[in-house]
Design a protein around this motif. Structure first.
Motif, PDB file in Angstrom:
ATOM      1  N   LEU A 180       0.826  -1.205   0.000  1.00 42.16           N
ATOM      2  CA  LEU A 180       0.000   0.000   0.000  1.00 42.16           C
ATOM      3  C   LEU A 180       0.857   1.250   0.000  1.00 42.16           C
ATOM      4  CD1 LEU A 180      -2.794   1.308   0.158  1.00 42.16           C
ATOM      5  CD2 LEU A 180      -2.657   1.100   2.651  1.00 42.16           C
ATOM      6  N   ILE A 181       1.894   1.281   0.817  1.00 41.93           N
ATOM      7  CA  ILE A 181       2.785   2.443   0.877  1.00 41.93           C
ATOM      8  C   ILE A 181       3.422   2.698  -0.483  1.00 41.93           C
ATOM      9  CG2 ILE A 181       4.950   3.297   1.849  1.00 41.93           C
ATOM     10  CD1 ILE A 181       4.173   1.860   4.456  1.00 41.93           C
ATOM     11  N   SER A 182       3.879   1.634  -1.143  1.00 41.04           N
ATOM     12  CA  SER A 182       4.552   1.769  -2.440  1.00 41.04           C
ATOM     13  C   SER A 182       3.606   2.285  -3.523  1.00 41.04           C
ATOM     14  CB  SER A 182       5.131   0.418  -2.874  1.00 41.04           C
ATOM     15  OG  SER A 182       6.110  -0.033  -1.976  1.00 41.04           O
ATOM     16  N   ALA A 183       2.310   1.975  -3.389  1.00 44.54           N
ATOM     17  CA  ALA A 183       1.358   2.296  -4.449  1.00 44.54           C
ATOM     18  C   ALA A 183       0.668   3.640  -4.281  1.00 44.54           C
ATOM     19  CB  ALA A 183       0.296   1.192  -4.522  1.00 44.54           C
ATOM     20  N   LEU A 209      -4.463  -4.968  -4.019  1.00 43.73           N
ATOM     21  CA  LEU A 209      -4.871  -3.568  -3.944  1.00 43.73           C
ATOM     22  C   LEU A 209      -5.974  -3.305  -4.957  1.00 43.73           C
ATOM     23  CD1 LEU A 209      -1.359  -1.807  -3.911  1.00 43.73           C
ATOM     24  CD2 LEU A 209      -2.857  -2.179  -1.932  1.00 43.73           C
ATOM     25  N   THR A 210      -6.814  -2.327  -4.668  1.00 45.52           N
ATOM     26  CA  THR A 210      -7.803  -1.896  -5.645  1.00 45.52           C
ATOM     27  C   THR A 210      -7.893  -0.378  -5.639  1.00 45.52           C
ATOM     28  OG1 THR A 210     -10.032  -2.332  -6.486  1.00 45.52           O
ATOM     29  CG2 THR A 210      -9.825  -1.973  -4.123  1.00 45.52           C
ATOM     30  N   GLY A 221      -8.788   5.422  -3.872  1.00 41.85           N
ATOM     31  CA  GLY A 221      -7.722   4.500  -3.485  1.00 41.85           C
ATOM     32  C   GLY A 221      -6.342   5.003  -3.845  1.00 41.85           C
ATOM     33  N   PRO A 222      -5.382   4.052  -3.840  1.00 45.25           N
ATOM     34  CA  PRO A 222      -5.532   2.609  -3.656  1.00 45.25           C
ATOM     35  C   PRO A 222      -5.848   2.242  -2.205  1.00 45.25           C
ATOM     36  CG  PRO A 222      -3.220   3.157  -3.718  1.00 45.25           C
ATOM     37  CD  PRO A 222      -3.965   4.431  -4.022  1.00 45.25           C
ATOM     38  N   VAL A 223      -6.531   1.096  -2.044  1.00 44.90           N
ATOM     39  CA  VAL A 223      -6.833   0.569  -0.723  1.00 44.90           C
ATOM     40  C   VAL A 223      -6.512  -0.925  -0.716  1.00 44.90           C
ATOM     41  CG1 VAL A 223      -8.643   2.261  -0.258  1.00 44.90           C
ATOM     42  CG2 VAL A 223      -9.253   0.059  -1.295  1.00 44.90           C
ATOM     43  N   PRO A 224      -6.195  -1.473   0.451  1.00 44.02           N
ATOM     44  CA  PRO A 224      -5.950  -2.917   0.532  1.00 44.02           C
ATOM     45  C   PRO A 224      -7.246  -3.691   0.381  1.00 44.02           C
ATOM     46  CG  PRO A 224      -5.923  -1.954   2.722  1.00 44.02           C
ATOM     47  CD  PRO A 224      -6.025  -0.806   1.754  1.00 44.02           C
ATOM     48  N   MET A 225      -7.134  -4.894  -0.153  1.00 48.18           N
ATOM     49  CA  MET A 225      -8.324  -5.728  -0.328  1.00 48.18           C
ATOM     50  C   MET A 225      -7.917  -7.189  -0.169  1.00 48.18           C
ATOM     51  SD  MET A 225      -8.315  -7.275  -3.673  1.00 48.18           S
ATOM     52  CE  MET A 225      -7.259  -7.220  -5.112  1.00 48.18           C
ATOM     53  N   ARG A 294     -17.580   1.875   1.709  1.00 50.68           N
ATOM     54  CA  ARG A 294     -18.530   2.996   1.702  1.00 50.68           C
ATOM     55  C   ARG A 294     -18.082   4.067   0.705  1.00 50.68           C
ATOM     56  NH1 ARG A 294     -17.906   4.589   6.654  1.00 50.68           N
ATOM     57  NH2 ARG A 294     -19.509   3.225   7.533  1.00 50.68           N
ATOM     58  N   LYS A 295     -16.794   4.377   0.697  1.00 55.10           N
ATOM     59  CA  LYS A 295     -16.291   5.386  -0.249  1.00 55.10           C
ATOM     60  C   LYS A 295     -16.407   4.894  -1.694  1.00 55.10           C
ATOM     61  CE  LYS A 295     -13.029   7.441   3.037  1.00 55.10           C
ATOM     62  NZ  LYS A 295     -11.584   7.621   3.380  1.00 55.10           N
ATOM     63  N   LEU A 296     -16.098   3.621  -1.906  1.00 56.84           N
ATOM     64  CA  LEU A 296     -16.195   3.070  -3.256  1.00 56.84           C
ATOM     65  C   LEU A 296     -17.637   3.104  -3.748  1.00 56.84           C
ATOM     66  CD1 LEU A 296     -14.735   1.679  -5.599  1.00 56.84           C
ATOM     67  CD2 LEU A 296     -15.188  -0.525  -4.477  1.00 56.84           C
ATOM     68  N   TRP A 297     -18.589   2.917  -2.834  1.00 61.07           N
ATOM     69  CA  TRP A 297     -20.008   2.987  -3.180  1.00 61.07           C
ATOM     70  C   TRP A 297     -20.354   4.355  -3.776  1.00 61.07           C
ATOM     71  CZ3 TRP A 297     -24.057  -0.382  -3.238  1.00 61.07           C
ATOM     72  CH2 TRP A 297     -25.342   0.162  -3.291  1.00 61.07           C
ATOM     73  N   GLY A 298     -19.711   5.389  -3.275  1.00 60.00           N
ATOM     74  CA  GLY A 298     -19.976   6.736  -3.760  1.00 60.00           C
ATOM     75  C   GLY A 298     -19.253   7.080  -5.050  1.00 60.00           C
ATOM     76  N   VAL A 299     -18.355   6.206  -5.491  1.00 54.56           N
ATOM     77  CA  VAL A 299     -17.561   6.455  -6.700  1.00 54.56           C
ATOM     78  C   VAL A 299     -18.089   5.667  -7.895  1.00 54.56           C
ATOM     79  CG1 VAL A 299     -15.272   6.202  -7.753  1.00 54.56           C
ATOM     80  CG2 VAL A 299     -15.481   7.046  -5.404  1.00 54.56           C
ATOM     81  N   LEU A 300     -18.335   4.375  -7.698  1.00 55.20           N
ATOM     82  CA  LEU A 300     -18.785   3.534  -8.802  1.00 55.20           C
ATOM     83  C   LEU A 300     -20.287   3.652  -9.029  1.00 55.20           C
ATOM     84  CD1 LEU A 300     -16.821   0.161  -8.385  1.00 55.20           C
ATOM     85  CD2 LEU A 300     -16.345   2.064  -9.941  1.00 55.20           C
TER      86      LEU A 300
END
Length: 315
Positions: A180-183, A209-210, A221-225, A294-300
């Motif tokens: 995550l840090i690298s991305a 990551l997604t 994002g990116p966020v871990p998944m 929750r944040k992804l819900w507001g984006v897609l």
């Protein structure tokens, strides 16, 4: 499905361990599926001490700190094998937000050898399942063997990023944090997610990551998944978000799938009320922390594109 014999044996071992560890930490998922990409039908309450799958990378590891009261170590994901029957949720239904996660649910609790957890070692002498990857990230000699110097360097990283227990063991939580840090600055630096004029939800199985990008701009994002485990992998290639259900409950097992956004059959982005940093994957869905889902819900939106590539480590 996990047999009673295995579950009871795991319970005896891990319950004994729990008495030796402080009551802090979070939940995690390692149960074995019953069939075809659905949850095992063993609820957290029914089998809270289920053992990890024998073929999983890092098999035999346990969360390094015991769970809080009411939060079992082992938590399986409420994925489902078959696509749900879409319908149009009412405005009243959509106005209801999924329940919050319990405090500590998403703490960075590393998976460590059982013996290290019981002994509460300061610096582990054991080689972790992500030893080479962690050595490479820390710019140490990459030999895949734990040394005193390796442990010291890994432990310093864990302390800096509040990973518990900070004993220098190269487990999945430490590796995921490094990815995550690298991305963060540019998750698509390698150009593996196609750049289009429209929104694309990028699912990187290699780094777990997604993120979402529109053109070259990252808008989420990116966020871990956590993606699908061996034998139940998240399907690669192009997909489309075909149904969104904020308060979805698995039609097979009655388990919550908050902020579910289905993109391929029964596979969806959704939150889980447990750790996503586990030694095995989901049953095919892309599992997220509640806040990220929750944040992804507001984006897609329905009709948006999803692109999946790579391979989850250990699959």
């Amino acid at each position: 499905m996990i047999s009673r014999r295995i579950a009871h044996r795991g319970a005896a071992v891990l319950l004994a361990t729990a008495t030796a560890l402080p009551l802090t930490g979070t939940a995690a998922a390692t149960a074995v599926p019953a069939h075809g990409g659905a949850e095992a039908g063993v609820s957290p309450a029914a089998a809270p001490w289920a053992t990890p799958a024998p073929s999983a990378p890092g098999s035999g590891l346990v969360p390094g700190v015991a769970p809080r009261p009411g939060q079992p170590w082992q938590f399986d994901t409420p994925d489902q094998a078959l696509p749900p029957k879409p319908y149009r949720p009412s405005a009243q239904e959509d106005a209801v937000e999924p329940r919050a996660a319990a405090p500590g649910t998403y703490d960075l609790v590393e998976y460590v050898p059982l013996a290290d957890a019981v002994a509460k070692v300061t610096c582990s002498k054991q080689t972790g399942p992500y030893q080479r990857q962690v050595e490479r990230w820390l710019k140490r000699k990459v030999d895949g063997k734990q040394s005193a110097a390796d442990c010291k360097a890994v432990r310093a990283f864990q302390l800096q990023h509040k990973i518990k227990p900070a004993i220098g063991f190269a487990g999945p939580v430490t590796w995921s944090t490094m990815m995550l840090i690298s991305a963060r600055k540019n998750p698509n630096a390698a150009g593996k997610c196609p750049v289009k004029s429209y929104r694309v939800a990028c699912v990187d199985l290699d780094r777990q990551l997604t993120w979402v990008q529109k053109g070259a701009k990252v808008v989420f994002g990116p966020v871990p998944m956590r993606s699908g485990r061996k034998g139940l992998v998240t399907r690669k290639g192009w997909h489309t978000v075909y149904w969104r259900h904020k308060n979805h409950v698995s039609t097979l097992y009655g388990q919550p799938m908050p902020y579910a956004q289905f993109f391929d059959g029964g596979q969806a982005f959704h939150a889980v009320y447990g750790s996503i940093y586990t030694t095995v994957g989901s049953y095919g869905c892309v599992n997220l922390k509640l806040g990220d889902a929750r944040k992804l819900w507001g984006v897609l939106k329905k009709g948006d594109h999803v692109y999946v590539w790579g391979r989850r480590p250990g699959t």
